[in-house]
Write an enzyme that holds these catalytic residues in place. Structure first.
Site, PDB file in Angstrom:
ATOM      1  N   GLU A  61     -11.134   1.018  17.985  1.00 46.49           N
ATOM      2  CA  GLU A  61     -12.278   1.250  17.125  1.00 46.49           C
ATOM      3  C   GLU A  61     -13.466   0.876  17.222  1.00 46.49           C
ATOM      4  O   GLU A  61     -13.493  -0.177  18.126  1.00 46.49           O
ATOM      5  CB  GLU A  61     -12.126   1.248  15.874  1.00 46.49           C
ATOM      6  N   HIS A 119     -12.762   3.787   8.639  1.00 44.28           N
ATOM      7  CA  HIS A 119     -12.278   3.111   8.430  1.00 44.28           C
ATOM      8  C   HIS A 119     -12.833   1.928   7.139  1.00 44.28           C
ATOM      9  O   HIS A 119     -13.576   1.253   7.751  1.00 44.28           O
ATOM     10  CB  HIS A 119     -12.002   1.616   9.403  1.00 44.28           C
ATOM     11  N   ARG A 123      12.004  -1.044   7.700  1.00 40.77           N
ATOM     12  CA  ARG A 123      13.432  -2.002   8.483  1.00 40.77           C
ATOM     13  C   ARG A 123      13.899  -2.950   7.264  1.00 40.77           C
ATOM     14  O   ARG A 123      15.372  -2.422   7.726  1.00 40.77           O
ATOM     15  CB  ARG A 123      12.484  -3.220   9.173  1.00 40.77           C
ATOM     16  N   ARG A 179      -3.289   1.559  11.080  1.00 40.73           N
ATOM     17  CA  ARG A 179      -3.757   0.571  11.628  1.00 40.73           C
ATOM     18  C   ARG A 179      -3.809   2.169  13.662  1.00 40.73           C
ATOM     19  O   ARG A 179      -2.760   2.471  13.516  1.00 40.73           O
ATOM     20  CB  ARG A 179      -3.246  -0.373  13.072  1.00 40.73           C
ATOM     21  N   ILE A 211       0.898  -1.721   0.481  1.00 41.86           N
ATOM     22  CA  ILE A 211      -0.436  -0.371  -0.363  1.00 41.86           C
ATOM     23  C   ILE A 211       0.705   1.244  -0.058  1.00 41.86           C
ATOM     24  O   ILE A 211       0.889   2.276  -1.132  1.00 41.86           O
ATOM     25  CB  ILE A 211      -0.732  -0.493   0.894  1.00 41.86           C
ATOM     26  N   GLY A 222     -10.764   2.282   4.358  1.00 44.73           N
ATOM     27  CA  GLY A 222      -9.338   2.449   3.256  1.00 44.73           C
ATOM     28  C   GLY A 222      -9.229   1.875   1.954  1.00 44.73           C
ATOM     29  O   GLY A 222      -9.548   2.013   0.824  1.00 44.73           O
TER      30      GLY A 222
HETATM   31  P1  NAP Z   1       2.924  -5.150   3.313  1.00 43.07           P
HETATM   32  O1  NAP Z   1       2.942  -5.101   1.839  1.00 43.07           O
HETATM   33  O2  NAP Z   1       2.420  -6.278   3.842  1.00 43.07           O
HETATM   34  O3  NAP Z   1       3.633  -3.951   4.316  1.00 43.07           O
HETATM   35  C1  NAP Z   1       3.936  -3.437   4.940  1.00 43.07           C
HETATM   36  C2  NAP Z   1       4.910  -2.218   5.225  1.00 43.07           C
HETATM   37  O4  NAP Z   1       5.483  -2.131   6.822  1.00 43.07           O
HETATM   38  C3  NAP Z   1       6.304  -2.775   4.751  1.00 43.07           C
HETATM   39  O5  NAP Z   1       7.259  -2.510   3.634  1.00 43.07           O
HETATM   40  C4  NAP Z   1       7.580  -3.232   5.917  1.00 43.07           C
HETATM   41  O6  NAP Z   1       8.753  -3.158   4.974  1.00 43.07           O
HETATM   42  C5  NAP Z   1       6.905  -2.095   6.921  1.00 43.07           C
HETATM   43  N1  NAP Z   1       6.702  -2.796   8.003  1.00 43.07           N
HETATM   44  C6  NAP Z   1       6.559  -3.806   8.571  1.00 43.07           C
HETATM   45  N2  NAP Z   1       6.734  -3.465  10.062  1.00 43.07           N
HETATM   46  C7  NAP Z   1       7.722  -2.423  10.305  1.00 43.07           C
HETATM   47  C8  NAP Z   1       8.393  -1.992  11.457  1.00 43.07           C
HETATM   48  N3  NAP Z   1       8.596  -2.100  12.539  1.00 43.07           N
HETATM   49  N4  NAP Z   1       9.126  -1.003  11.016  1.00 43.07           N
HETATM   50  C9  NAP Z   1       8.753   0.046   9.825  1.00 43.07           C
HETATM   51  N5  NAP Z   1       8.729  -0.398   9.129  1.00 43.07           N
HETATM   52  C10 NAP Z   1       7.653  -1.728   9.240  1.00 43.07           C
HETATM   53  O7  NAP Z   1       1.005  -4.659   3.749  1.00 43.07           O
HETATM   54  P2  NAP Z   1       0.519  -3.910   3.092  1.00 43.07           P
HETATM   55  O8  NAP Z   1      -0.674  -4.997   2.658  1.00 43.07           O
HETATM   56  O9  NAP Z   1       0.976  -2.249   2.224  1.00 43.07           O
HETATM   57  O10 NAP Z   1      -0.393  -3.479   4.118  1.00 43.07           O
HETATM   58  C11 NAP Z   1      -0.190  -2.165   4.801  1.00 43.07           C
HETATM   59  C12 NAP Z   1      -1.390  -2.568   6.114  1.00 43.07           C
HETATM   60  O11 NAP Z   1      -2.119  -1.827   5.795  1.00 43.07           O
HETATM   61  C13 NAP Z   1      -2.264  -3.579   7.115  1.00 43.07           C
HETATM   62  O12 NAP Z   1      -1.091  -3.994   7.880  1.00 43.07           O
HETATM   63  C14 NAP Z   1      -3.361  -3.209   7.256  1.00 43.07           C
HETATM   64  O13 NAP Z   1      -3.324  -3.216   8.354  1.00 43.07           O
HETATM   65  C15 NAP Z   1      -3.636  -1.806   7.217  1.00 43.07           C
HETATM   66  N6  NAP Z   1      -5.086  -1.507   5.759  1.00 43.07           N
HETATM   67  C16 NAP Z   1      -5.625  -0.228   6.207  1.00 43.07           C
HETATM   68  C17 NAP Z   1      -6.215  -0.787   5.532  1.00 43.07           C
HETATM   69  C18 NAP Z   1      -8.399   0.161   5.949  1.00 43.07           C
HETATM   70  O14 NAP Z   1      -9.105  -0.171   5.615  1.00 43.07           O
HETATM   71  N7  NAP Z   1      -7.543   1.381   6.320  1.00 43.07           N
HETATM   72  C19 NAP Z   1      -7.094  -1.364   3.973  1.00 43.07           C
HETATM   73  C20 NAP Z   1      -5.537  -2.312   3.836  1.00 43.07           C
HETATM   74  C21 NAP Z   1      -4.493  -2.438   5.192  1.00 43.07           C
HETATM   75  P3  NAP Z   1      10.078  -4.497   6.849  1.00 43.07           P
HETATM   76  O15 NAP Z   1       8.642  -5.659   6.005  1.00 43.07           O
HETATM   77  O16 NAP Z   1      10.906  -4.183   5.344  1.00 43.07           O
HETATM   78  O17 NAP Z   1       9.790  -3.227   7.992  1.00 43.07           O
HETATM   79  C1  GLV Z   2      -8.287  -3.467   6.236  1.00 42.75           C
HETATM   80  O1  GLV Z   2      -7.775  -3.104   7.354  1.00 42.75           O
HETATM   81  C2  GLV Z   2      -7.544  -4.641   6.408  1.00 42.75           C
HETATM   82  O2  GLV Z   2      -6.809  -5.023   7.106  1.00 42.75           O
HETATM   83  O3  GLV Z   2      -7.719  -5.280   4.904  1.00 42.75           O
END
Ligand code: NAP
Ligand code: GLV
Ligand code: GLV
Length: 321
Positions: free
Chosen positions: A267, A285, A178, A238, A158, A287
């Protein structure tokens, strides 16, 4: 032979339940609300699969009661609501919905970004309340986006989709993870920096990390003090990644300029003062909430359940069994 059972914790009209019903017995909670933990425990004690939402907390206590469970298919990409270690220990497959929602969630982050920088909601209220009497050069002055520095914490699926959409706004992109992602750096001229540099230099900071023990309260009092007074924080990750009380204080005291939030620490409750502040834009929420994306997510959830119950590899596994 008895059919395997699939439990769905809340009815989702977009879900192709008929695909499950071909081979399995499907039970859908009749309640149009999030089930309590006790209800969840009771309802999944005898099932082979459960389709959960991010509001369902699946912890050791819940799993202890689910002796037949083989798969937990979360209708979300985030899986902080599930105790993954406990599920793995018990040989339960967990799946999520990565990728299909990345652009949609990134789009909401941009919607919040513009709503805050250009004071869109304040403007809307101003017009509706009949306060507008004439064009005036200093009415609702906001901030430019073009040419600014964009800081991304968590440049994963994302975070990168969000960065990609800044092309056209001629922004300088900073990111912190990281681990480094050289391809991302090359493709988007993004610069890897430590968290402190990112906090100090960003005009707009957007959070895209998962919620883990490490990321909880990643932004708090100390961090807000390090940021520019003109900075804007966007959170579509989150809620608990931000210390919400510290955010309220930073917004009130002018430590930062504004915030756009889709997620909250508790929430659907939020710090009451957030609702009183004009420099905050709040969404509930949503997204990934487009019809197209929620439909794709629902299909992915169902495909994961079918794969696992048929003894095949899941499409999008969270853990390895
Ligand atoms: P993703 O592809 O796994 O990306 C997560 C990123 O965070 C990675 O680049 C990871 O890199 C980094 N990260 C993880 N732990 C970290 C730390 N301790 N310090 C710094 N960076 C860190 O996940 P995604 O699909 O993009 O989704 C991300 C999050 O968005 C989900 O887990 C969810 O909670 C949230 N989300 C919210 C909505 C909404 O409705 N608002 C919708 C979808 C998702 P490294 O591993 O290199 O650190
Ligand atoms: C929404 O918040 C998701 O993690 O897909
Ligand atoms: C504003 O509407 C302008 O014409 O500059």
């Amino acid at each position: 032979m008895n059919k395997k059972k699939v439990y769905i914790t809340r009815n989702v009209s977009l879900m192709p339940v008929e695909l499950l019903e071909k081979d399995f017995e499907v039970i859908i909670s009749p309640e149009d609300r999030t089930l309590s933990k006790e209800e969840l425990k009771e309802n999944i004690k005898d099932v082979d699969a459960v389709i959960t939402q991010l509001t369902n907390v699946v912890d050791e206590d819940v799993l202890e009661n689910a002796k037949k469970l083989k798969v937990i298919a979360n209708y979300a990409v985030g899986f902080n609501n599930i105790d993954i270690d406990e599920a793995t220990k018990r040989g339960i497959q967990v799946t999520n919905t990565p990728g299909v929602l990345s652009d949609t969630t990134a789009e909401l982050a941009w919607a919040l970004l513009f709503a805050v920088t250009r004071r869109v909601l304040e403007g809307d209220r101003y017009v509706r309340e009949g306060k507008w009497d004439a064009f005036f050069p200093t009415l609702l002055l906001g901030q430019d986006v073009t040419g600014k520095t964009l800081g991304i914490i968590g440049a994963g699926r994302i975070g990168k989709a969000f960065a990609k959409k800044s092309i056209g706004f001629d922004m300088k992109i900073l990111y912190y993870n990281r681990s480094r992602d050289y391809e991302f750096e090359n493709d988007y001229n993004a610069k890897y920096v430590d968290k402190e540099t990112l906090l100090k230099e960003s005009d707009i900071l957007s959070l895209h990390v998962p919620l883990t023990a490490e990321t909880k309260h990643m932004l708090g009092k100390k961090e807000f003090k390090m940021m520019k007074k003109t900075a804007i924080v966007i959170n579509t990750a989150r809620g608990p990644v931000i210390d919400e009380k510290a955010l309220v204080a930073a917004l009130k005291e002018g430590e930062i300029w504004g915030a756009g939030l889709d997620v909250y620490e508790n929430e659907p409750t939020l710090e009451e003062e957030l609702k009183q502040l004009d420099n905050v834009v709040l969404t509930p929420h949503i997204g990934s909430a487009s019809t197209e994306t929620r439909t794709k997510m629902a299909k992915m959830v169902v495909d994961n359940v079918i794969a696992v119950l048929n003894g095949k590899d899941p499409i999008t596994p969270v853990n390895h069994i």
